[in-house]
Design a protein around this motif. Structure first.
Motif, PDB file in Angstrom:
ATOM      1  N   THR A  96       0.816  -1.203   0.000  1.00  0.00           N
ATOM      2  CA  THR A  96       0.000   0.000   0.000  1.00  0.00           C
ATOM      3  C   THR A  96       0.854   1.259   0.000  1.00  0.00           C
ATOM      4  O   THR A  96       0.669   2.154  -0.819  1.00  0.00           O
ATOM      5  CB  THR A  96      -0.945   0.017   1.223  1.00  0.00           C
ATOM      6  OG1 THR A  96      -1.702  -1.185   1.229  1.00  0.00           O
ATOM      7  CG2 THR A  96      -1.873   1.213   1.184  1.00  0.00           C
ATOM      8  N   ASN A  97       1.827   1.313   0.938  1.00  0.00           N
ATOM      9  CA  ASN A  97       2.620   2.546   1.043  1.00  0.00           C
ATOM     10  C   ASN A  97       4.094   2.363   0.665  1.00  0.00           C
ATOM     11  O   ASN A  97       4.867   3.307   0.696  1.00  0.00           O
ATOM     12  CB  ASN A  97       2.514   3.141   2.455  1.00  0.00           C
ATOM     13  CG  ASN A  97       3.087   2.227   3.515  1.00  0.00           C
ATOM     14  OD1 ASN A  97       3.829   1.291   3.232  1.00  0.00           O
ATOM     15  ND2 ASN A  97       2.734   2.501   4.768  1.00  0.00           N
ATOM     16  N   GLY A  98       4.497   1.140   0.326  1.00  0.00           N
ATOM     17  CA  GLY A  98       5.864   0.908  -0.129  1.00  0.00           C
ATOM     18  C   GLY A  98       6.908   0.787   0.965  1.00  0.00           C
ATOM     19  O   GLY A  98       8.092   0.621   0.670  1.00  0.00           O
ATOM     20  N   SER A  99       6.489   0.887   2.234  1.00  0.00           N
ATOM     21  CA  SER A  99       7.477   0.809   3.314  1.00  0.00           C
ATOM     22  C   SER A  99       8.056  -0.599   3.416  1.00  0.00           C
ATOM     23  O   SER A  99       7.399  -1.583   3.099  1.00  0.00           O
ATOM     24  CB  SER A  99       6.861   1.235   4.649  1.00  0.00           C
ATOM     25  OG  SER A  99       5.869   0.318   5.040  1.00  0.00           O
ATOM     26  N   LEU A 100       9.302  -0.665   3.859  1.00  0.00           N
ATOM     27  CA  LEU A 100      10.016  -1.931   3.953  1.00  0.00           C
ATOM     28  C   LEU A 100      10.263  -2.281   5.414  1.00  0.00           C
ATOM     29  O   LEU A 100      10.740  -1.450   6.191  1.00  0.00           O
ATOM     30  CB  LEU A 100      11.357  -1.820   3.211  1.00  0.00           C
ATOM     31  CG  LEU A 100      12.191  -3.078   3.099  1.00  0.00           C
ATOM     32  CD1 LEU A 100      11.499  -4.101   2.202  1.00  0.00           C
ATOM     33  CD2 LEU A 100      13.564  -2.737   2.542  1.00  0.00           C
ATOM     34  N   SER A 101       9.920  -3.500   5.802  1.00  0.00           N
ATOM     35  CA  SER A 101      10.204  -3.994   7.148  1.00  0.00           C
ATOM     36  C   SER A 101      11.216  -5.126   7.019  1.00  0.00           C
ATOM     37  O   SER A 101      11.128  -5.939   6.099  1.00  0.00           O
ATOM     38  CB  SER A 101       8.937  -4.534   7.813  1.00  0.00           C
ATOM     39  OG  SER A 101       7.983  -3.517   7.975  1.00  0.00           O
TER      40      SER A 101
END
Length: 195
Positions: A96-101
């Motif tokens: 959804t927002n492209g953040s990487l964990s």
């Protein structure tokens, strides 16, 4: 999901997933312990392999395990002569927002503390045992310093404690399983391991 697998043998890190060198020995690349700005430990120069399933990850583990140094002693027909370090790295991207964990799971199989008189270790086996016991003592010093909340934790005293630093301190969750023998003849080793 990706992983790298190392062996700490005679105080030298060896890459267990690297292709064998021309002389048949383990990978010829130099592996160094480094830390990111966020304090995450990684093995620079180590072969990192991706795995798309649990079966692929297990196959990598089996491949690495087959490369470990082992030899027969009076106490064990297939005695590992090193510590095994398996690091499983997990990356997940939020679509959804492209953040990487990211996450890291370190599995460390510590070789046992040995008494040379019981194992019959001589020459190179004695050097291996001394190296193993020295690194285990350094690990004990780190655990003691962390338990006592000392301002200085001696991670740099051993490559083992350097590679395990982000697994022991900070907000890491650590679980240690100690395998002990029920035999009375192993009482000294059992007490040393538990302490």
């Amino acid at each position: 999901v990706s992983a790298y697998m190392l062996e700490l043998y005679n105080d030298q890190l060896q890459d267990l997933l690297a292709p064998p060198a021309a002389d048949g020995a383990g990978g010829g690349r130099r592996v160094e312990i480094k830390r990111t700005r966020r304090g995450v430990v990684f093995a620079q120069g180590a072969e990192t392999r991706e795995a798309s399933s649990a079966q692929e990850l297990y196959a990598l583990f089996q491949q690495a395990s087959a490369q470990r140094h082992i030899s027969a002693t009076k106490m064990n027909v297939e005695s590992s002569r090193s510590h095994l370090i398996v690091c499983v790295l997990v990356e997940s991207r939020n679509l959804t927002n492209g953040s990487l964990s990211t996450g890291k799971l370190s599995l460390v199989d510590l070789d046992g503390s040995e008494r040379a008189a019981k194992t019959g270790a001589k020459d190179h086996q004695l050097r291996e045992a001394n190296s193993i016991n020295k690194s285990l003592s350094a690990l004990g010093d780190v655990i003691s310093a962390l338990s006592a909340e000392l301002p200085h934790v001696p991670y740099r005293n051993s490559k083992l404690t350097q590679v395990m630093q982000d697994s022991l301190g900070g907000d890491a969750k650590t679980l240690m399983i100690v395998t002990v023998s029920p035999s009375e003849t192993s009482l000294d080793e059992t007490l040393t391991s538990l302490v």
